[in-house]
Design an enzyme around this catalytic site. Structure first.
Site, PDB file in Angstrom:
ATOM      1  N   HIS A  58      -6.150  -1.536  -5.562  1.00  0.00           N
ATOM      2  CA  HIS A  58      -7.640  -2.068  -4.947  1.00  0.00           C
ATOM      3  C   HIS A  58      -8.722  -2.233  -5.719  1.00  0.00           C
ATOM      4  O   HIS A  58      -9.779  -2.362  -5.062  1.00  0.00           O
ATOM      5  CB  HIS A  58      -8.024  -1.549  -3.184  1.00  0.00           C
ATOM      6  CG  HIS A  58      -8.172  -0.452  -3.324  1.00  0.00           C
ATOM      7  ND1 HIS A  58      -7.385   0.637  -3.428  1.00  0.00           N
ATOM      8  CD2 HIS A  58      -9.706   0.229  -3.626  1.00  0.00           C
ATOM      9  CE1 HIS A  58      -8.309   2.101  -2.950  1.00  0.00           C
ATOM     10  NE2 HIS A  58      -9.517   2.198  -3.384  1.00  0.00           N
ATOM     11  N   HIS A  73     -14.070  -3.409  -7.146  1.00  0.00           N
ATOM     12  CA  HIS A  73     -13.161  -3.479  -6.207  1.00  0.00           C
ATOM     13  C   HIS A  73     -13.112  -4.427  -5.616  1.00  0.00           C
ATOM     14  O   HIS A  73     -13.313  -5.965  -5.392  1.00  0.00           O
ATOM     15  CB  HIS A  73     -14.529  -2.998  -5.569  1.00  0.00           C
ATOM     16  CG  HIS A  73     -13.946  -1.397  -4.259  1.00  0.00           C
ATOM     17  ND1 HIS A  73     -13.286  -2.189  -3.093  1.00  0.00           N
ATOM     18  CD2 HIS A  73     -13.820  -0.369  -4.697  1.00  0.00           C
ATOM     19  CE1 HIS A  73     -13.128  -1.321  -2.352  1.00  0.00           C
ATOM     20  NE2 HIS A  73     -13.623   0.007  -3.375  1.00  0.00           N
TER      21      HIS A  73
END
Length: 151
Positions: A58, A73
């Site tokens: 992620h 992110h």
């Protein structure tokens, strides 16, 4: 010297204050912008030439040869997905070029799972004053410039 930081995803650029997480919206990890990604499966690309120094499904950090580190992110709280829905294309320590695919994901699937798919792009260990030409409220393709980092 200035470093051009490209968008890791296609979508709409928004200010960090729009990110639904105070760690990003209050720039606690550093200055930058966020991209509200286009929905549908897509590749997430490296924002700069460098080395993958941190790699999670992620999120990842790319460090340039002169030590600039950019955090990408993918979504908020997506660590809770334990990698589900993310396909990695590189390994930690690998050299990458700006625009090279790092991860494949589907922001619509992340959203359907109950997570905000917004993507903060952060200049680590930098002050806001060294960033210029910040894109905001514009549509970008992966690789389009998000900001310039004076080094």
């Amino acid at each position: 010297m200035s470093l051009r930081v490209g968008s890791p995803v296609a979508g709409r650029v928004v200010s960090l204050s729009a990110v639904p997480d105070p760690v990003f919206s209050q720039a606690m990890v550093g200055p930058g912008v966020a991209v509200e990604p286009s929905r549908g499966p897509s590749d997430v690309v490296s924002p700069v030439d460098g080395t993958i120094v941190t790699l999670h499904p992620h999120a990842f950090v790319v460090a340039t040869g002169d030590g600039a580190a950019v955090l990408v992110h993918l979504g908020i709280d997506t660590v809770k997905r334990k990698g589900e829905g993310f396909t990695l294309h590189v390994v930690k320590g690998e050299s990458v070029r700006a625009g090279q695919p790092v991860v494949t994901w589907d922001p619509a699937e992340v959203e359907a799972a109950g997570f905000a798919p917004i993507c903060p792009v952060i200049a680590l260990d930098a002050s806001a004053e060294v960033l210029a030409d910040l894109a905001t409220d514009v549509d970008v393709k992966a690789g389009d410039a998000l900001f310039t980092w004076s080094r």
